[in-house]
Each structure stands twice: as structure tokens, then as C-alpha cells.
Write an enzyme that holds these catalytic residues in place. Structure first.
Site, PDB file in Angstrom:
ATOM      1  N   TRP A 177      56.922   2.278  -4.206  1.00 58.24           N
ATOM      2  CA  TRP A 177      55.565   1.723  -4.259  1.00 58.24           C
ATOM      3  C   TRP A 177      54.754   2.311  -5.405  1.00 58.24           C
ATOM      4  O   TRP A 177      53.928   1.614  -6.010  1.00 58.24           O
ATOM      5  CB  TRP A 177      54.873   1.891  -2.915  1.00 58.24           C
ATOM      6  CG  TRP A 177      55.555   1.053  -1.875  1.00 58.24           C
ATOM      7  CD1 TRP A 177      56.323   1.476  -0.839  1.00 58.24           C
ATOM      8  CD2 TRP A 177      55.575  -0.385  -1.827  1.00 58.24           C
ATOM      9  NE1 TRP A 177      56.810   0.403  -0.137  1.00 58.24           N
ATOM     10  CE2 TRP A 177      56.369  -0.745  -0.714  1.00 58.24           C
ATOM     11  CE3 TRP A 177      54.985  -1.379  -2.604  1.00 58.24           C
ATOM     12  CZ2 TRP A 177      56.588  -2.083  -0.372  1.00 58.24           C
ATOM     13  CZ3 TRP A 177      55.220  -2.712  -2.258  1.00 58.24           C
ATOM     14  CH2 TRP A 177      56.004  -3.043  -1.151  1.00 58.24           C
ATOM     15  N   ASP A 231      46.899   5.270  -2.850  1.00 56.65           N
ATOM     16  CA  ASP A 231      47.348   4.158  -2.008  1.00 56.65           C
ATOM     17  C   ASP A 231      47.796   4.747  -0.675  1.00 56.65           C
ATOM     18  O   ASP A 231      48.928   5.182  -0.514  1.00 56.65           O
ATOM     19  CB  ASP A 231      48.498   3.410  -2.688  1.00 56.65           C
ATOM     20  CG  ASP A 231      49.149   2.381  -1.771  1.00 56.65           C
ATOM     21  OD1 ASP A 231      48.588   2.085  -0.706  1.00 56.65           O
ATOM     22  OD2 ASP A 231      50.236   1.878  -2.132  1.00 56.65           O
ATOM     23  N   LYS A 253      49.772  -1.021   8.783  1.00 57.71           N
ATOM     24  CA  LYS A 253      50.518   0.145   9.271  1.00 57.71           C
ATOM     25  C   LYS A 253      49.733   0.867  10.374  1.00 57.71           C
ATOM     26  O   LYS A 253      50.205   0.998  11.491  1.00 57.71           O
ATOM     27  CB  LYS A 253      50.793   1.129   8.135  1.00 57.71           C
ATOM     28  CG  LYS A 253      51.155   0.497   6.808  1.00 57.71           C
ATOM     29  CD  LYS A 253      52.599   0.121   6.698  1.00 57.71           C
ATOM     30  CE  LYS A 253      52.944  -0.254   5.270  1.00 57.71           C
ATOM     31  NZ  LYS A 253      54.323  -0.701   5.115  1.00 57.71           N
TER      32      LYS A 253
END
Length: 359
Positions: A102, A170, A194
Site C-alpha cells: 500500500w 494512511d 476495517k
């Protein structure tokens, strides 16, 4: 059918108590005779809800007054590009720490808008640990990092040193999992799917001085300052996601806040890593111990030929979504806030039983 133990990496499990409240209020929210999804985002009932949700989040995370809270759309991936659009002047550079999939993607999406500079990377060791800042650019617009990599299963347990450069994080897979000092960051953003709520919502916490940056030429809808000036309602927001996020924040407060939630998350992770490390090599996790994630635990069986049996038998036992990401294979257990210790205990017991039967 009874509910399963859901170890999905995202969209992930939501607290059952939150889902039950949403179920009860689906057709009649707060006596309005309508679902919250059917009401105007500019009507008094929803505006009051939005204020409550922000207040609860500010309390949970102890967000300082000089930070704006935004409820946006697009997923974190859209904001990989939108953040440099807002914070980087034409021709300016931005630092990125590369610790996994990511972080790599965030850096790649920033390249059209910034001179991306890799300030540190752990790629040479196979992303088996979090990267350290090695070559910072003191003139960078910000230092971006991914506190928790869901695929590799690594997590920063101390913040990287960005010096005087704003720190951008992030936090999609680690937000609200333990206390953080928001004042150490310039900008925090997180996809909701999440630890917050359903997919389609992005939470952003941004220091007010960063909103004053001119950034790149862009449409008004992409400018964070415009969203802040319009209380995240420049256009019609994801009202359902906003509402469910609010129920989750209330649930977190009822759990004792982030200190209590963080302690529970540590206990869950410790139990699962102990089972892996104590299996005599039947299961293995290759992440450097000081960089192991509390949220996403990848592991491999000693014999890949057993993977299919492990997945079939675990699903039959009510353990859902343990298949590892296609990049790494193997298994992965995501144990976000909504996963109770009981679920991890069931998984650990299954792993021991499987090893005995297939040893």
C-alpha cells in the site's frame, strides 16, 4: 444461520452490537418514520447526527482544536492522489516511506503531482519489517507512511522522525485500534472498511494550516479546504457510512475507549503469534518480531499442499476469510477491533487441532 468468525481484511467485520442497532433503526431512525439513508443530509436530524459523530471521534482520539475532521468518499486509494494534489506545490517533492504494497501504491499515485522521493524502504529484506527514515528531504511537502501494511502484516510501533516536515499517515487498517497522539501528524486518513464502518467512507483528520496550501490546480470538489468549509457536505455525502461510523464510535466508547481497545488488541495478537511461534515450525510468520502487526497476521503452513485443506476445514468450522492475499499466498487472519478475543481463541484451537490431525 449463526454468524461466523470473520477474519476478512476488508471490508471487515463490524461489531455485532452496531449491526443490531442499525437493523433495529433501518426503517425508523429516531422516530422520523424513515431510514437515515432516506433523509436529507442538510436536514436538521442528519446535521445533528453529523455533529454528534464528530464530537464522539474527537473525544475518542483527543483531536486538538486546530484539526478539521472530514468525512469524505473515494476510498483511501483516491486520496493517494488527492493528498499531493492538495499539499504539494507544482514542482515540489514529497517523501515516502515504502514498507509494503500500500505504501508502494500511494507513492505511485502521487507521481503525477509530486517529485516522489523514497526516504526509506524495507523492500531489500522482502518487506519483513517497517522501514526507517534514511534520506529525508528537508524541503519535502510531507513525509507519507503506512502505519500498518495489511498484506505484509507489518506495523510501526513508534512514529518515524519527520523533523519539521508534516507527517501524513494512511491509517486505514490501524485507526482507532489504540491511542495515538494526533498532534504528531499533519494529516491522518483512513478508509472506513476495517475499523470504522462500511466501505465507501474515508475519514480524514487534517491540521488547519495545511488546508491553506494552494496545492495543484484542481476542481473545487477535490480541494480539502472546500470540504472543510462545507462541513464535508460540498456534495451529497455517504450518509449511511457516516451513520454507521457514529454507531461504531459509540461502541468504542462503551468498550472503555482506545486504551482498553488497544490492550485487548494486543492480547489477541499475542495469543495468535504465540500459537504460530509455538507450533514447532508447523506454522510460521516471517515478519521481524518488532514490526509485527496487531491487526493483520499472515502465516504459512509448513507444507503448502495443506493450504486447501486448512481453508476448507476452517470455513466449515465457522472461521471465514483466512486465505492470504494473492501477493503472498498462505493464510492471513485480520483481527480488527470488532474481532473479540473469543474468536482468536477459536482460531488458535482450530490451528492446534489441524496440526495434530494433519501432522
Amino acid at each position: 444461520m449463526s454468524r461466523v468468525w470473520n477474519f476478512s481484511a476488508g471490508p471487515a467485520a463490524l461489531p455485532e452490537a452496531v449491526l443490531r442497532i442499525a437493523q433495529q433503526e433501518m426503517l425508523d431512525w429516531r422516530g422520523t418514520g424513515a431510514s437515515v439513508m432516506e433523509l436529507s443530509h442538510r436536514g436538521k436530524p442528519f446535521m445533528a447526527l453529523a455533529a454528534e459523530v464528530e464530537a464522539d471521534l474527537r473525544e475518542l482520539m483527543a483531536i486538538p482544536a486546530n484539526y478539521k475532521v472530514l468525512f469524505l468518499q473515494g476510498g483511501a486509494t483516491q486520496h493517494f492522489a488527492q493528498i499531493p494534489m492538495n499539499l504539494v506545490a507544482p514542482g515540489q517533492g514529497a517523501d515516502y516511506l515504502i514498507g509494503g504494497h500500500w505504501a508502494q501504491k500511494a507513492a505511485a499515485e502521487a507521481e503525477p503531482y509530486a517529485r516522489v522521493h523514497v526516504a526509506g524502504s524495507s523492500e531489500s529484506t522482502g518487506f519483513d519489517r517497517v522501514p526507517q527514515v534514511q534520506q529525508p528531504d528537508p524541503d519535502a511537502a510531507y513525509l507519507h507512511f503506512t502505519p500498518n501494511e495489511t498484506i505484509q502484516g507489518t506495523e510501526f510501533h513508534t512514529l518515524p522522525d519527520a523533523g519539521d516536515v508534516p507527517l501524513v499517515a494512511d491509517m486505514s487498517s490501524s485507526i482507532l485500534s489504540r491511542p495515538v497522539d494526533v498532534s504528531r501528524f499533519g494529516l491522518i486518513y483512513a478508509g472506513a472498511q476495517k475499523n470504522i464502518g462500511p466501505s465507501g467512507l474515508v475519514l480524514m483528520i487534517v491540521r488547519e494550516d495545511l488546508l491553506e496550501r494552494a496545492g495543484q490546480p484542481m476542481a473545487r470538489i477535490f480541494r480539502y479546504a472546500e470540504q472543510a468549509a462545507n462541513d464535508s457536505m460540498f456534495n451529497t455525502p455517504n450518509t449511511w457510512g457516516w451513520y454507521l461510523a457514529g454507531l461504531t464510535f459509540q461502541w468504542l466508547k462503551a468498550q472503555g475507549g482506545l486504551e482498553a481497545v488497544g490492550a485487548r488488541n494486543r492480547a489477541k495478537a499475542d495469543a495468535l503469534y504465540a500459537a504460530i511461534d509455538g507450533s514447532g515450525g508447523y506454522y510460521r510468520n516471517t515478519i521481524e518480531p518488532g514490526s509485527r502487526s496487531r491487526m493483520n497476521v499472515p502465516f504459512q503452513l509448513h507444507d503448502d499442499a495443506l493450504d486447501a485443506a486448512f481453508l476448507a476445514e476452517s470455513e466449515a468450522a465457522g472461521l471465514l476469510a483466512l486465505k492470504g492475499h494473492r501477493v503472498l499466498g498462505g493464510m492471513r487472519a485480520s483481527i480488527y477491533n470488532a474481532m473479540p478475543l473469543e474468536g482468536v481463541t477459536v482460531l488458535v484451537d482450530f490451528m492446534r487441532d489441524f496440526a495434530q490431525r494433519h501432522g
